[in-house]
Scaffold this motif. Structure first.
Motif, PDB file in Angstrom:
ATOM      1  N   ASP A 192      50.723  42.774  46.650  1.00 62.74           N
ATOM      2  CA  ASP A 192      50.448  41.889  47.777  1.00 62.74           C
ATOM      3  C   ASP A 192      49.225  41.010  47.524  1.00 62.74           C
ATOM      4  O   ASP A 192      48.692  40.396  48.443  1.00 62.74           O
ATOM      5  CB  ASP A 192      50.242  42.694  49.060  1.00 62.74           C
ATOM      6  CG  ASP A 192      49.099  43.696  48.925  1.00 62.74           C
ATOM      7  OD1 ASP A 192      48.626  43.905  47.784  1.00 62.74           O
ATOM      8  OD2 ASP A 192      48.700  44.273  49.953  1.00 62.74           O
ATOM      9  N   GLY A 193      48.767  40.973  46.272  1.00 66.19           N
ATOM     10  CA  GLY A 193      47.580  40.188  45.944  1.00 66.19           C
ATOM     11  C   GLY A 193      47.844  38.695  46.022  1.00 66.19           C
ATOM     12  O   GLY A 193      48.930  38.223  45.671  1.00 66.19           O
ATOM     13  N   THR A 194      46.866  37.973  46.517  1.00 70.94           N
ATOM     14  CA  THR A 194      47.016  36.518  46.612  1.00 70.94           C
ATOM     15  C   THR A 194      46.561  35.859  45.317  1.00 70.94           C
ATOM     16  O   THR A 194      45.748  36.394  44.572  1.00 70.94           O
ATOM     17  CB  THR A 194      46.191  35.962  47.775  1.00 70.94           C
ATOM     18  OG1 THR A 194      44.806  36.274  47.557  1.00 70.94           O
ATOM     19  CG2 THR A 194      46.660  36.551  49.094  1.00 70.94           C
ATOM     20  N   ILE A 195      47.090  34.677  45.076  1.00 72.90           N
ATOM     21  CA  ILE A 195      46.699  33.900  43.906  1.00 72.90           C
ATOM     22  C   ILE A 195      45.653  32.885  44.350  1.00 72.90           C
ATOM     23  O   ILE A 195      45.908  32.091  45.272  1.00 72.90           O
ATOM     24  CB  ILE A 195      47.912  33.188  43.286  1.00 72.90           C
ATOM     25  CG1 ILE A 195      48.912  34.232  42.772  1.00 72.90           C
ATOM     26  CG2 ILE A 195      47.482  32.249  42.173  1.00 72.90           C
ATOM     27  CD1 ILE A 195      50.182  33.622  42.189  1.00 72.90           C
ATOM     28  N   PRO A 196      44.464  32.906  43.754  1.00 68.30           N
ATOM     29  CA  PRO A 196      43.400  31.978  44.169  1.00 68.30           C
ATOM     30  C   PRO A 196      43.848  30.527  44.052  1.00 68.30           C
ATOM     31  O   PRO A 196      44.615  30.158  43.152  1.00 68.30           O
ATOM     32  CB  PRO A 196      42.261  32.287  43.192  1.00 68.30           C
ATOM     33  CG  PRO A 196      42.540  33.667  42.688  1.00 68.30           C
ATOM     34  CD  PRO A 196      44.035  33.803  42.656  1.00 68.30           C
ATOM     35  N   HIS A 197      43.337  29.709  44.945  1.00 69.93           N
ATOM     36  CA  HIS A 197      43.678  28.284  44.935  1.00 69.93           C
ATOM     37  C   HIS A 197      43.240  27.623  43.629  1.00 69.93           C
ATOM     38  O   HIS A 197      43.896  26.698  43.142  1.00 69.93           O
ATOM     39  CB  HIS A 197      43.016  27.594  46.129  1.00 69.93           C
ATOM     40  CG  HIS A 197      43.235  26.109  46.155  1.00 69.93           C
ATOM     41  ND1 HIS A 197      44.461  25.535  46.441  1.00 69.93           N
ATOM     42  CD2 HIS A 197      42.380  25.076  45.875  1.00 69.93           C
ATOM     43  CE1 HIS A 197      44.352  24.213  46.371  1.00 69.93           C
ATOM     44  NE2 HIS A 197      43.107  23.908  46.027  1.00 69.93           N
ATOM     45  N   TRP A 250      48.582  35.496  32.841  1.00 74.42           N
ATOM     46  CA  TRP A 250      48.638  34.546  33.947  1.00 74.42           C
ATOM     47  C   TRP A 250      49.659  33.465  33.588  1.00 74.42           C
ATOM     48  O   TRP A 250      49.663  32.930  32.474  1.00 74.42           O
ATOM     49  CB  TRP A 250      47.275  33.905  34.175  1.00 74.42           C
ATOM     50  CG  TRP A 250      46.259  34.807  34.832  1.00 74.42           C
ATOM     51  CD1 TRP A 250      46.131  36.147  34.669  1.00 74.42           C
ATOM     52  CD2 TRP A 250      45.221  34.387  35.712  1.00 74.42           C
ATOM     53  NE1 TRP A 250      45.080  36.625  35.397  1.00 74.42           N
ATOM     54  CE2 TRP A 250      44.490  35.560  36.061  1.00 74.42           C
ATOM     55  CE3 TRP A 250      44.825  33.180  36.252  1.00 74.42           C
ATOM     56  CZ2 TRP A 250      43.393  35.528  36.919  1.00 74.42           C
ATOM     57  CZ3 TRP A 250      43.717  33.137  37.109  1.00 74.42           C
ATOM     58  CH2 TRP A 250      43.020  34.309  37.441  1.00 74.42           C
ATOM     59  N   ASN A 264      47.380  41.558  39.364  1.00 77.41           N
ATOM     60  CA  ASN A 264      47.247  41.577  40.832  1.00 77.41           C
ATOM     61  C   ASN A 264      48.077  42.702  41.432  1.00 77.41           C
ATOM     62  O   ASN A 264      49.133  43.060  40.908  1.00 77.41           O
ATOM     63  CB  ASN A 264      47.733  40.247  41.421  1.00 77.41           C
ATOM     64  CG  ASN A 264      46.576  39.348  41.835  1.00 77.41           C
ATOM     65  OD1 ASN A 264      45.416  39.705  41.702  1.00 77.41           O
ATOM     66  ND2 ASN A 264      46.914  38.168  42.349  1.00 77.41           N
TER      67      ASN A 264
END
Length: 350
Positions: free
Chosen positions: A89-94, A72, A86
Protein backbone atom coordinates in the motif's frame (compact mmCIF):
# COMPACT_ATOMS: atom_id res chain seq x y z
CA UNK A 1 28.57 25.43 -27.91
CA UNK A 2 25.04 24.07 -27.89
CA UNK A 3 22.36 24.73 -30.48
CA UNK A 4 19.05 24.99 -28.64
CA UNK A 5 15.49 24.41 -29.83
CA UNK A 6 16.74 21.89 -32.36
CA UNK A 7 16.35 18.26 -33.34
CA UNK A 8 19.53 16.21 -32.80
CA UNK A 9 20.03 12.77 -34.29
CA UNK A 10 21.60 10.79 -31.44
CA UNK A 11 21.41 7.08 -32.31
CA UNK A 12 20.92 4.62 -35.11
CA UNK A 13 17.40 3.22 -35.12
CA UNK A 14 18.86 -0.29 -35.28
CA UNK A 15 20.68 0.28 -31.97
CA UNK A 16 17.48 0.75 -29.95
CA UNK A 17 15.67 -2.48 -29.17
CA UNK A 18 12.63 -3.45 -27.11
CA UNK A 19 14.79 -5.67 -24.90
CA UNK A 20 17.73 -3.55 -23.73
CA UNK A 21 18.06 0.20 -23.09
CA UNK A 22 20.61 2.09 -25.17
CA UNK A 23 22.89 4.77 -23.66
CA UNK A 24 23.77 7.95 -25.52
CA UNK A 25 25.30 11.26 -24.50
CA UNK A 26 24.38 14.70 -25.85
CA UNK A 27 26.20 17.87 -24.79
CA UNK A 28 27.50 16.07 -21.72
CA UNK A 29 24.06 14.83 -20.65
CA UNK A 30 23.56 11.06 -20.43
CA UNK A 31 20.35 9.76 -21.97
CA UNK A 32 18.72 6.33 -21.97
CA UNK A 33 16.70 5.22 -25.00
CA UNK A 34 14.29 2.31 -25.06
CA UNK A 35 11.54 1.01 -27.31
CA UNK A 36 7.90 0.46 -26.27
CA UNK A 37 5.69 -2.43 -27.33
CA UNK A 38 4.19 -0.27 -30.09
CA UNK A 39 7.68 0.32 -31.53
CA UNK A 40 8.03 3.96 -30.49
CA UNK A 41 11.20 5.15 -28.76
CA UNK A 42 11.43 6.91 -25.40
CA UNK A 43 14.37 9.15 -24.42
CA UNK A 44 14.99 10.01 -20.76
CA UNK A 45 17.79 11.34 -18.61
CA UNK A 46 19.98 8.40 -17.66
CA UNK A 47 19.79 8.75 -13.89
CA UNK A 48 17.47 7.07 -11.44
CA UNK A 49 16.17 9.64 -8.91
CA UNK A 50 16.46 7.07 -6.11
CA UNK A 51 20.26 6.81 -5.72
CA UNK A 52 21.57 8.02 -9.06
CA UNK A 53 22.16 4.72 -10.84
CA UNK A 54 22.34 4.64 -14.62
CA UNK A 55 18.98 3.60 -16.05
CA UNK A 56 20.63 2.41 -19.25
CA UNK A 57 22.25 -0.31 -17.11
CA UNK A 58 18.79 -1.63 -16.25
CA UNK A 59 16.30 -3.51 -18.38
CA UNK A 60 13.12 -2.96 -20.36
CA UNK A 61 10.02 -4.57 -18.85
CA UNK A 62 6.33 -4.59 -19.84
CA UNK A 63 5.79 -1.77 -17.33
CA UNK A 64 8.67 0.40 -18.55
CA UNK A 65 12.38 0.91 -17.91
CA UNK A 66 13.51 -0.74 -14.67
CA UNK A 67 16.59 0.48 -12.82
CA UNK A 68 19.12 -2.30 -12.33
CA UNK A 69 19.97 -1.16 -8.79
CA UNK A 70 16.65 -1.40 -6.91
CA UNK A 71 14.12 -2.09 -9.65
CA UNK A 72 12.37 1.26 -9.69
CA UNK A 73 10.41 1.27 -12.95
CA UNK A 74 9.59 4.29 -15.12
CA UNK A 75 6.92 4.62 -17.79
CA UNK A 76 7.00 6.41 -21.13
CA UNK A 77 6.12 9.75 -19.51
CA UNK A 78 9.00 9.43 -17.02
CA UNK A 79 6.80 8.80 -13.99
CA UNK A 80 7.73 5.97 -11.64
CA UNK A 81 5.14 3.19 -11.86
CA UNK A 82 6.64 0.66 -9.44
CA UNK A 83 8.98 0.55 -6.42
CA UNK A 84 9.53 -3.11 -5.48
CA UNK A 85 10.75 -2.34 -1.95
CA UNK A 86 7.56 -0.41 -1.16
CA UNK A 87 4.89 -2.03 0.93
CA UNK A 88 1.85 -3.15 -1.03
CA UNK A 89 0.00 0.00 0.00
CA UNK A 90 3.05 2.26 -0.25
CA UNK A 91 2.70 5.46 -2.22
CA UNK A 92 5.07 6.52 -4.96
CA UNK A 93 6.60 9.96 -4.26
CA UNK A 94 5.71 12.71 -6.70
CA UNK A 95 9.41 13.37 -7.31
CA UNK A 96 9.95 9.76 -8.36
CA UNK A 97 10.21 10.52 -12.07
CA UNK A 98 12.84 11.07 -14.75
CA UNK A 99 12.85 13.87 -17.29
CA UNK A 100 11.97 12.70 -20.79
CA UNK A 101 12.75 14.37 -24.11
CA UNK A 102 10.53 14.48 -27.20
CA UNK A 103 11.72 11.75 -29.53
CA UNK A 104 11.14 10.76 -33.16
CA UNK A 105 12.58 8.38 -35.75
CA UNK A 106 13.44 9.10 -39.38
CA UNK A 107 16.08 8.16 -41.96
CA UNK A 108 17.27 5.27 -39.82
CA UNK A 109 18.08 7.64 -36.94
CA UNK A 110 16.60 8.43 -33.53
CA UNK A 111 16.17 12.17 -32.91
CA UNK A 112 15.61 14.09 -29.66
CA UNK A 113 14.46 17.67 -29.18
CA UNK A 114 17.01 19.82 -27.30
CA UNK A 115 15.03 22.63 -25.72
CA UNK A 116 16.05 26.12 -24.63
CA UNK A 117 13.98 25.45 -21.49
CA UNK A 118 14.60 21.81 -20.50
CA UNK A 119 11.98 22.00 -17.73
CA UNK A 120 9.16 22.92 -20.10
CA UNK A 121 6.86 20.07 -21.16
CA UNK A 122 6.74 19.71 -24.94
CA UNK A 123 4.13 17.89 -26.98
CA UNK A 124 5.43 16.32 -30.18
CA UNK A 125 2.66 17.85 -32.25
CA UNK A 126 3.66 21.35 -31.12
CA UNK A 127 7.30 20.99 -32.17
CA UNK A 128 8.84 21.80 -35.55
CA UNK A 129 9.11 18.98 -38.09
CA UNK A 130 12.30 16.99 -38.39
CA UNK A 131 14.81 18.25 -40.96
CA UNK A 132 13.90 17.04 -44.44
CA UNK A 133 17.06 14.97 -44.96
CA UNK A 134 17.38 13.41 -48.38
CA UNK A 135 16.79 12.20 -50.94
CA UNK A 136 17.48 8.80 -49.43
CA UNK A 137 16.32 5.29 -50.39
CA UNK A 138 14.07 3.46 -47.98
CA UNK A 139 15.37 0.49 -46.00
CA UNK A 140 13.34 -1.94 -48.11
CA UNK A 141 14.46 -0.52 -51.49
CA UNK A 142 16.03 -3.52 -53.24
CA UNK A 143 17.98 -1.21 -55.53
CA UNK A 144 20.31 -0.20 -52.72
CA UNK A 145 22.60 -1.86 -50.18
CA UNK A 146 22.81 -0.11 -46.79
CA UNK A 147 25.61 -0.32 -44.20
CA UNK A 148 25.89 1.36 -40.81
CA UNK A 149 28.71 2.24 -38.45
CA UNK A 150 30.07 4.74 -35.94
CA UNK A 151 33.32 6.36 -34.84
CA UNK A 152 34.29 8.78 -32.08
CA UNK A 153 36.45 11.79 -32.92
CA UNK A 154 38.30 13.90 -30.37
CA UNK A 155 36.98 17.13 -31.86
CA UNK A 156 34.24 19.68 -31.36
CA UNK A 157 31.04 18.93 -33.27
CA UNK A 158 31.03 22.31 -35.04
CA UNK A 159 34.51 21.60 -36.39
CA UNK A 160 33.22 18.25 -37.64
CA UNK A 161 30.19 19.86 -39.31
CA UNK A 162 32.48 22.24 -41.17
CA UNK A 163 34.78 19.42 -42.25
CA UNK A 164 31.96 17.52 -43.94
CA UNK A 165 30.99 20.64 -45.91
CA UNK A 166 34.56 21.41 -47.01
CA UNK A 167 35.60 19.86 -50.34
CA UNK A 168 38.77 21.84 -51.05
CA UNK A 169 40.65 19.65 -48.59
CA UNK A 170 39.86 16.49 -50.57
CA UNK A 171 43.00 16.36 -52.79
CA UNK A 172 45.19 16.64 -49.71
CA UNK A 173 43.45 14.85 -46.83
CA UNK A 174 41.88 12.18 -49.06
CA UNK A 175 44.69 11.67 -51.57
CA UNK A 176 44.71 8.00 -50.62
CA UNK A 177 41.02 7.51 -51.39
CA UNK A 178 38.45 9.51 -53.37
CA UNK A 179 40.54 12.70 -53.30
CA UNK A 180 42.95 11.25 -55.83
CA UNK A 181 40.38 11.89 -58.55
CA UNK A 182 39.95 15.57 -57.72
CA UNK A 183 41.63 18.63 -59.20
CA UNK A 184 43.56 20.87 -56.84
CA UNK A 185 40.39 22.81 -56.06
CA UNK A 186 36.78 21.63 -56.19
CA UNK A 187 34.62 24.75 -56.48
CA UNK A 188 30.85 24.52 -56.13
CA UNK A 189 28.79 24.84 -59.31
CA UNK A 190 25.85 25.75 -57.07
CA UNK A 191 25.70 26.80 -53.44
CA UNK A 192 23.03 28.10 -51.11
CA UNK A 193 22.13 28.41 -47.43
CA UNK A 194 18.55 28.62 -46.14
CA UNK A 195 16.16 27.09 -43.63
CA UNK A 196 19.01 25.99 -41.34
CA UNK A 197 20.60 24.08 -44.20
CA UNK A 198 23.70 24.54 -46.36
CA UNK A 199 24.06 22.94 -49.78
CA UNK A 200 26.61 22.76 -52.58
CA UNK A 201 26.80 20.90 -55.88
CA UNK A 202 30.21 20.06 -57.28
CA UNK A 203 31.22 18.56 -60.62
CA UNK A 204 33.83 15.86 -60.21
CA UNK A 205 35.77 13.54 -62.53
CA UNK A 206 35.16 9.83 -62.45
CA UNK A 207 37.15 7.69 -60.04
CA UNK A 208 37.89 4.91 -62.52
CA UNK A 209 39.42 2.68 -59.87
CA UNK A 210 36.48 2.63 -57.48
CA UNK A 211 34.71 -0.44 -58.83
CA UNK A 212 38.01 -2.18 -59.37
CA UNK A 213 38.82 -1.62 -55.71
CA UNK A 214 35.35 -2.80 -54.74
CA UNK A 215 35.81 -5.92 -56.83
CA UNK A 216 38.92 -7.56 -55.51
CA UNK A 217 38.92 -11.34 -55.75
CA UNK A 218 35.53 -12.98 -56.29
CA UNK A 219 33.80 -9.60 -56.22
CA UNK A 220 35.46 -8.63 -59.51
CA UNK A 221 32.86 -10.76 -61.32
CA UNK A 222 30.17 -8.25 -60.33
CA UNK A 223 32.11 -5.42 -62.03
CA UNK A 224 31.93 -6.92 -65.52
CA UNK A 225 29.52 -5.80 -68.21
CA UNK A 226 28.03 -8.03 -70.87
CA UNK A 227 31.20 -7.87 -72.92
CA UNK A 228 33.36 -8.92 -69.98
CA UNK A 229 34.92 -5.49 -69.62
CA UNK A 230 34.84 -3.47 -66.44
CA UNK A 231 31.56 -1.55 -66.26
CA UNK A 232 32.08 2.21 -66.18
CA UNK A 233 29.56 5.03 -66.22
CA UNK A 234 30.31 8.40 -67.77
CA UNK A 235 33.53 10.18 -66.88
CA UNK A 236 31.73 13.19 -65.40
CA UNK A 237 29.87 13.01 -62.12
CA UNK A 238 28.14 15.20 -59.59
CA UNK A 239 28.55 15.43 -55.84
CA UNK A 240 25.77 16.88 -53.70
CA UNK A 241 26.78 17.92 -50.19
CA UNK A 242 24.19 19.17 -47.72
CA UNK A 243 24.03 19.88 -44.01
CA UNK A 244 20.91 20.14 -41.87
CA UNK A 245 21.17 21.73 -38.44
CA UNK A 246 21.49 20.62 -35.81
CA UNK A 247 23.81 17.77 -36.81
CA UNK A 248 23.18 15.73 -39.96
CA UNK A 249 25.11 15.81 -43.24
CA UNK A 250 24.58 13.98 -46.52
CA UNK A 251 27.07 13.43 -49.33
CA UNK A 252 25.61 12.02 -52.56
CA UNK A 253 27.86 10.96 -55.45
CA UNK A 254 26.21 10.31 -58.82
CA UNK A 255 27.98 8.84 -61.87
CA UNK A 256 25.13 7.57 -64.04
CA UNK A 257 24.00 4.26 -62.55
CA UNK A 258 26.85 4.44 -60.02
CA UNK A 259 25.41 6.13 -56.92
CA UNK A 260 26.69 6.39 -53.38
CA UNK A 261 25.26 8.30 -50.41
CA UNK A 262 26.81 8.79 -47.00
CA UNK A 263 24.55 10.24 -44.31
CA UNK A 264 26.22 11.08 -41.00
CA UNK A 265 24.85 12.28 -37.68
CA UNK A 266 27.55 14.24 -35.83
CA UNK A 267 26.53 13.81 -32.19
CA UNK A 268 28.09 16.35 -29.76
CA UNK A 269 28.94 14.02 -26.89
CA UNK A 270 30.94 16.70 -25.05
CA UNK A 271 32.79 19.88 -26.09
CA UNK A 272 35.78 17.85 -27.26
CA UNK A 273 34.17 14.59 -28.44
CA UNK A 274 31.89 13.95 -31.42
CA UNK A 275 30.26 10.62 -32.23
CA UNK A 276 29.79 10.15 -35.98
CA UNK A 277 26.92 7.76 -36.77
CA UNK A 278 26.93 6.89 -40.46
CA UNK A 279 24.69 5.12 -42.97
CA UNK A 280 26.23 4.23 -46.33
CA UNK A 281 24.03 3.54 -49.36
CA UNK A 282 25.28 2.06 -52.66
CA UNK A 283 23.31 1.30 -55.82
CA UNK A 284 25.84 -1.20 -57.23
CA UNK A 285 27.49 -4.41 -55.99
CA UNK A 286 24.52 -4.98 -53.73
CA UNK A 287 25.72 -8.45 -52.78
CA UNK A 288 26.78 -8.83 -49.13
CA UNK A 289 30.10 -10.13 -50.48
CA UNK A 290 31.08 -6.53 -51.22
CA UNK A 291 30.16 -5.19 -47.76
CA UNK A 292 33.58 -5.66 -46.21
CA UNK A 293 35.30 -3.65 -48.90
CA UNK A 294 32.65 -0.91 -48.86
CA UNK A 295 32.88 -0.65 -45.08
CA UNK A 296 36.64 -0.45 -45.32
CA UNK A 297 36.39 2.48 -47.71
CA UNK A 298 34.08 4.38 -45.35
CA UNK A 299 36.39 3.64 -42.43
CA UNK A 300 39.38 4.88 -44.41
CA UNK A 301 37.58 8.05 -45.49
CA UNK A 302 36.56 8.76 -41.88
CA UNK A 303 40.07 8.08 -40.57
CA UNK A 304 41.64 10.45 -43.12
CA UNK A 305 39.41 13.30 -41.96
CA UNK A 306 39.73 12.37 -38.29
CA UNK A 307 43.53 12.66 -38.31
CA UNK A 308 43.32 16.26 -39.51
CA UNK A 309 40.17 17.52 -37.78
CA UNK A 310 41.48 16.41 -34.38
CA UNK A 311 44.43 18.80 -34.81
CA UNK A 312 42.32 21.94 -35.38
CA UNK A 313 42.68 24.84 -32.94
CA UNK A 314 40.98 26.50 -31.25
CA UNK A 315 38.76 23.64 -30.21
CA UNK A 316 35.57 25.58 -31.01
CA UNK A 317 35.60 27.53 -34.30
CA UNK A 318 35.65 31.30 -34.03
CA UNK A 319 32.34 32.28 -35.60
CA UNK A 320 33.44 35.89 -35.91
CA UNK A 321 36.41 34.92 -38.09
CA UNK A 322 39.24 36.39 -36.03
CA UNK A 323 41.07 33.07 -35.59
CA UNK A 324 40.73 31.77 -39.18
CA UNK A 325 41.64 33.33 -42.53
CA UNK A 326 38.69 32.27 -44.68
CA UNK A 327 38.55 32.79 -48.46
CA UNK A 328 35.88 32.65 -51.15
CA UNK A 329 36.56 28.94 -51.61
CA UNK A 330 35.34 28.46 -48.01
CA UNK A 331 31.86 29.51 -49.06
CA UNK A 332 30.05 26.71 -47.20
CA UNK A 333 31.98 27.34 -43.99
CA UNK A 334 31.18 31.04 -44.27
CA UNK A 335 27.49 30.25 -44.85
CA UNK A 336 27.31 27.89 -41.88
CA UNK A 337 29.00 30.38 -39.57
CA UNK A 338 26.61 33.11 -40.68
CA UNK A 339 23.65 30.90 -39.71
CA UNK A 340 25.26 30.10 -36.37
CA UNK A 341 25.93 33.78 -35.64
CA UNK A 342 22.26 34.45 -36.27
CA UNK A 343 21.34 31.65 -33.87
CA UNK A 344 23.70 33.12 -31.31
CA UNK A 345 22.08 36.56 -31.57
CA UNK A 346 18.69 34.89 -30.93
CA UNK A 347 20.05 33.18 -27.82
CA UNK A 348 19.79 29.74 -29.47
CA UNK A 349 23.54 29.07 -29.59
CA UNK A 350 25.15 29.16 -26.19
Amino acid sequence: MQLLNSWYAVALTSAVSSDTPHAVQLHGVRLALWRLDDGSVVAAHDRCPHKGASLSAGKVTPKGLACGYHGWCFGADGACVAIPANAADGTIPHRARVRTLPCRESCGLVWVWWDRNPEAPRELDALPSLPDVGPLPSNDDSGWRILEGSVHWQANWLRVLEAFMDLTHAPFVHSGSFGAMAPDQLMPEEQWARDDSVYERVLAPRDRHYRADQGRGLRAWFNLGQDGEADQASDAGVQHIQLWLANVSLVRVVFGDFRISLMTAHVPVSPGVTLNLWRHYRSFLRTPLADSNARGRVDRFMAEDQRMVETLTPLVPDLDGRADLLLGSDVSTLSLRKILRSKRSEGLLV
